[in-house]
Design a protein around this motif. Structure first.
Motif, mmCIF file in Angstrom:
data_model
loop_
_atom_site.group_PDB
_atom_site.id
_atom_site.type_symbol
_atom_site.label_atom_id
_atom_site.label_comp_id
_atom_site.label_asym_id
_atom_site.label_seq_id
_atom_site.Cartn_x
_atom_site.Cartn_y
_atom_site.Cartn_z
ATOM 1 N N GLY A 53 0.887 -1.317 -0.245
ATOM 2 C CA GLY A 53 0.124 0.116 0.179
ATOM 3 C C GLY A 53 0.975 1.834 0.275
ATOM 4 N N TYR B 14 -4.451 -5.008 -0.186
ATOM 5 C CA TYR B 14 -3.570 -4.150 0.948
ATOM 6 C C TYR B 14 -4.068 -4.648 2.417
ATOM 7 N N PHE C 56 -8.882 -0.695 -5.703
ATOM 8 C CA PHE C 56 -7.946 -1.021 -4.152
ATOM 9 C C PHE C 56 -8.837 -2.246 -3.630
ATOM 10 N N THR D 31 -8.975 -3.260 0.156
ATOM 11 C CA THR D 31 -8.220 -3.002 0.976
ATOM 12 C C THR D 31 -8.966 -4.373 1.643
ATOM 13 N N SER E 61 -7.266 -0.728 6.318
ATOM 14 C CA SER E 61 -8.230 -0.255 5.034
ATOM 15 C C SER E 61 -7.459 0.862 4.435
ATOM 16 N N LEU E 62 -8.486 1.965 4.331
ATOM 17 C CA LEU E 62 -7.639 2.865 2.838
ATOM 18 C C LEU E 62 -7.199 3.500 3.657
ATOM 19 N N LEU F 75 -3.312 3.706 4.326
ATOM 20 C CA LEU F 75 -2.120 3.252 3.290
ATOM 21 C C LEU F 75 -1.320 4.527 3.141
#
Ligand SMILES: Cc1cc2nc3c(=O)[nH]c(=O)nc-3n(C[C@H](O)[C@H](O)[C@H](O)COP(=O)(O)OP(=O)(O)OC[C@H]3O[C@@H](n4cnc5c(N)ncnc54)[C@H](O)[C@@H]3O)c2cc1C
Ligand SMILES: Cc1cc2nc3c(=O)[nH]c(=O)nc-3n(C[C@H](O)[C@H](O)[C@H](O)COP(=O)(O)OP(=O)(O)OC[C@H]3O[C@@H](n4cnc5c(N)ncnc54)[C@H](O)[C@@H]3O)c2cc1C
Ligand code: SF4
Ligand code: SF4
Ligand code: FES
Lengths: 279, 464
Positions: free
Chosen positions: B286, B309, B333, B335, B312-313, B316
């Motif tokens: 990420g 990833y 994405f 995640t 979580s966002l 990142l």
């Protein structure tokens, strides 16, 4: 830029070059390699240091033209220069201290890679049985050199046109069965050859060193592209090798990974030859 | 009077659908008029909070004031006193966590576009830079290992002090990650090359194809007459996950993938470098490296690119702008997903990645909520290429061949607060010391080390 001091065509597809590279010549040892980039547009390709002269400051490479980058390299003439040469890379081959008798086996252009090892062992006073395999008589390379750096040279041809009629594996088995009592076997050549040599030596429990040739970029451990599986562990051939214990190598994975770009490379060669090549 | 508009003056960019198919720079930069307008948003704060966010202490309000006046030459001079690579930093610094993160205009609205302005000034002045007047050579020689931002910065500073500097670089091209890692569409290579050319004009000698630890050892550099050595060899060793299937065809480290593209120019027809013609690509990780790999894969022609990833966002670590750009370009994405196995077909080519869903658990010691696997959530993601971008560590080559050079348990060189290592005369900085970090931190370290090397050499020559 690295000047080509001498260029010699050894057979239709194998070329020898002495390159002016004093820093590398000073440090080079048997088993190590360089990475060369013929010109701005070529790939970086690994080639074994077949020989070196510390005084003259030269290293020798011997390579087979099989694809785009080796073709670009082969196109360079004596007096011209190779854009980049970096090395010496990889670990020098380590020999057990009390070696008495060793079989060094080269297959095709692999003889160029086996030769410096034979030479070093020979200079150490080891009994070197050099088994060199070629498809046919016309493509034999380095015969005189190999002869002078070994106790016995056994040239084998697949078609029987010269020397022993048969594969290097057959010759090796014969020598073992005749009581050769090798302390070690060193095998360098196409992956299938190395794999079968290991199959021959395994039942006899003879330590077998192979020199692996995965695809490389940097040669310093930073891309991970050259990773091979040895004894279940991931090794980087460029820094941990290129020599490994052949009985532990996962040859099948190596063959697979080496075929990654087969399609792309064919197209590339076609482009270089103006579409004239057909494989 | 400052311009009180809340948003940054917009910057021109290539349209997402267009740029996702080419390697040209995504962000086109400010015009002179826009730069001046953005500069007017700066309040010229007395206590300069922005400056405290910049690792090298660029005199931000001062240079911005000059931009507002339209005096780019003066702005450039001010920036260059602390930052030797403004065209690079303006493009790649994680400004949101650094200078711009501290800007007061960011409290209500967007911060001043400090990075964009820095970049503008550097681009505007490219080719018009004032000639550097070098002092008489002082007769002392310094060796620099690695031509990344840390090594190049140290080299430049030492050359300005009169040292004879040689940079030894392993690759065939100088620049480090700026050349082999960060793609053309984010940092055009002509810009990096221009900075390198400026250094060689100042007399810095760059020797490429020199792997220190192989062709020469650090001790041999001393024997050759170099009085001090700076190690700026970066953190180039890729990590893999150690899961099944990483030996399949189509599994790359991000380093390999990006090196093939950036350094070896696989995207240009005239270059021989092969790269897989992937259709569906999963990039694991990420950070900036993952974003660069994902966006490069799109440009090479992949129809579908996922970033996988495990957090979580919000977590990142990549620069915000890159995540935003990647999303605009169509990168998907995934995640809270973690690969557990890679599957191959009969020919040993990747056909799928087994992903396990994750959820965020209790915060750990670091205060971050750590991902926890969701039982029974495994599923197969169809892909033909997998790029591992889960981190790198320093190459052990130099420490293994240099007696007296100590490292910590992560393999990073140990230095004191002057960047001196445990070996006399050897200094180090950048990723080789910190592990993978940022361009600006690497440059800062190079700067500090140059000053320390100068003091060290002056000191030993006085003693003699
Ligand atoms: C440590 C090492 C030492 C070697 N020593 C020699 C030598 O002394 N003499 C010699 O003739 N050959 C040697 N090779 C093999 C040589 O590197 C390849 O033949 C060469 O890279 C082929 O390039 P090409 O573009 O001409 O062929 P391509 O058409 O590109 O490829 C043909 C095959 O060569 C291999 N190959 C392609 N690119 C690379 C690369 N970058 N790195 C490694 N392998 C690649 C692949 O298996 C491929 O299938 C060595 C390889 C290694 C790893
Ligand atoms: C894909 C990618 C994207 C990134 N994006 C960003 C970003 O957006 N913003 C940001 O701030 N940072 C980013 N980074 C991180 C940043 O690039 C690095 O932190 C920075 O380049 C470190 O600089 P350095 O000088 O320490 O090392 P490097 O840039 O790694 O340079 C080290 C150099 O030393 C050479 N070398 C290594 N070993 C030897 C040896 N034995 N002998 C001779 N030479 C040697 C290497 O070849 C290399 O050229 C990114 C990194 C990557 C990989
Ligand atoms: S160097 Fe980086 S952190 Fe410092 S002002 Fe410039 S963009 Fe901001
Ligand atoms: S904090 Fe923002 S507004 Fe204040 S001086 Fe810095 S850039 Fe200008
Ligand atoms: S060639 Fe890149 S890691 Fe070995």
């Amino acid at each position: 830029m690295f000047k080509i001091i001498r260029r010699k065509q050894l057979n239709d597809s194998v070329v020898l070059m002495d390159i002016d590279a004093p820093f590398i010549a000073k440090k080079a040892d048997a088993g190590q390699f360089v990475i060369v980039r013929a010109d701005e547009y070529s790939e970086r390709i690994p080639l074994t240091i077949a020989d070196f002269d510390r005084e003259k400051g030269t290293v020798t490479i011997i390579f087979q033209t099989i694809g785009g980058s080796t073709m670009s390299l082969a196109a360079l003439k004596e007096g011209e220069a190779i854009r980049d040469v970096v090395g010496p890379l990889g670990m020098a081959t380590e020999y057990e201290p009390n070696l008495k008798k060793v079989a060094v086996i080269g297959g095709g252009v692999g003889c160029a890679i086996a030769y410096p090892q034979a030479k070093k062992l020979h200079n150490m006073g080891v009994d070197v049985q050099l088994i060199a395999g070629f498809r046919t008589k016309d493509i034999i390379i380095l015969e005189d050199e190999m002869k002078s750096e070994s106790t016995d040279l056994h040239i084998c041809t697949d078609d029987g046109s010269y020397g022993y009629h048969g594969f290097v594996t057959d010759k090796l088995k014969e020598l073992i069965d005749a009581g050769a009592n090798f302390d070690e076997v060193i095998a360098i050549g196409p992956v299938p050859m190395m794999k079968f040599i290991c199959k021959v030596t395994e039942p006899y429990n003879i330590k077998t060193i192979v020199s692996l040739n995965p695809i490389m970029i940097d040669g310093t451990g930073m891309c991970g592209g050259c990773r091979v599986r040895v004894g279940g562990e991931i090794k980087y051939a460029c820094v941990d090798g290129p020599d490994f214990d052949g009985h532990k190598v996962d040859f099948n994975e190596l063959v697979r990974r080496n075929s990654t770009y087969n399609e792309a490379e064919k197209q590339h060669v076609c482009r270089l030859m103006g579409g004239a090549a057909n494989g | 009077m400052a311009d009180m508009r809340l948003d940054k003056v917009p910057i021109a960019e290539q349209e997402p659908e267009v740029r996702a198919k080419n390697f040209k720079e995504v962000t086109l930069g400010y015009s002179l008029e826009k730069a001046v307008r953005e500069a007017m948003r700066c309040l010229n704060c007395k206590n300069k909070p922005c400056m405290s966010g910049c690792p090298v202490g660029v005199r931000i309000p001062e240079f911005i004031a000059k931009v507002a006046e339209g005096d780019m030459e003066a702005a450039y001079e001010i920036i260059k006193t602390t930052n030797s690579l403004p065209a690079v930093c303006g493009r790649v610094c994680p400004q949101e966590n650094q200078c711009e993160g501290k800007c007061v205009r960011g409290i209500k609205g967007e911060p001043v576009g400090i990075g964009r302005l820095e970049r503008f000034v550097a681009d505007y002045m490219r080719g018009k830079e004032p000639e550097v007047v070098l002092p008489e050579p002082n007769g002392h020689k310094v060796a620099i290992i690695g031509a990344g931002p840390s090594g190049l910065t140290a080299a430049g500073d030492l050359a300005k002090l009169g040292y004879e500097v040689t940079v030894f670089e392993a690759f065939h091209t100088a620049g480090g990650v700026l050349m082999y890692g960060i793609p053309e569409f984010r940092l055009p290579k002509t810009i990096v090359q221009h900075e390198i050319d400026n250094l060689t004009k100042m007399g810095v000698k760059i020797m490429t194809n020199m792997v220190i630890g192989k062709v020469l050892s650090v001790d041999e550099l001393f024997e050759m007459g170099y009085e001090a050595v700076f190690v700026g060899s970066g953190a180039g060793l890729p990590r893999f996950m150690g899961i099944d299937g990483e030996g399949l065809i189509g599994v790359y480290s991000a380093n390999e993938y990006l090196t093939r593209i950036n350094l070896m120019k696989a995207y240009k027809k005239e270059y021989a470098t092969p790269i897989m013609k992937s259709q569906k690509v999963a990039v694991v990780g990420g950070g900036n490296v993952a974003m660069d790999a994902a966006r490069s894969a799109l440009r090479i022609g992949a129809k579908k690119v996922y970033v996988v990833y495990r957090r979580s966002l919000d977590e990142l670590p990549a620069r915000k702008e890159e995540v935003h750009h990647a999303m605009e370009e169509g990168v998907e994405f995934l995640t809270l997903n973690n690969p557990v196995e890679l599957l191959g077909d009969d020919n040993g080519r990747v056909r799928a990645m087994v992903c396990r869903k994750m959820e965020l658990g209790e915060p750990d010691e670091s205060g971050r909520r750590s991902p926890v696997a969701v039982e029974g959530s495994d599923y197969e993601l169809d892909v033909d290429t997998i790029i591992m971008a889960i981190g790198t560590s320093p190459n052990p080559l130099i420490r293994n061949t240099t007696p007296g050079l100590d490292v910590n348990k992560r393999g990073c060189l140990i230095v004191d607060d002057t960047e001196a290592t445990t070996k006399k005369g050897v200094y180090a900085g950048g990723d080789a010391v910190t592990g993978a970090a940022t361009v600006i931190l690497a440059m800062g370290a190079g700067k500090k080390a140059a000053a320390a090397i100068d003091a060290y050499i002056k000191n030993i020559s006085e003693e003699e």
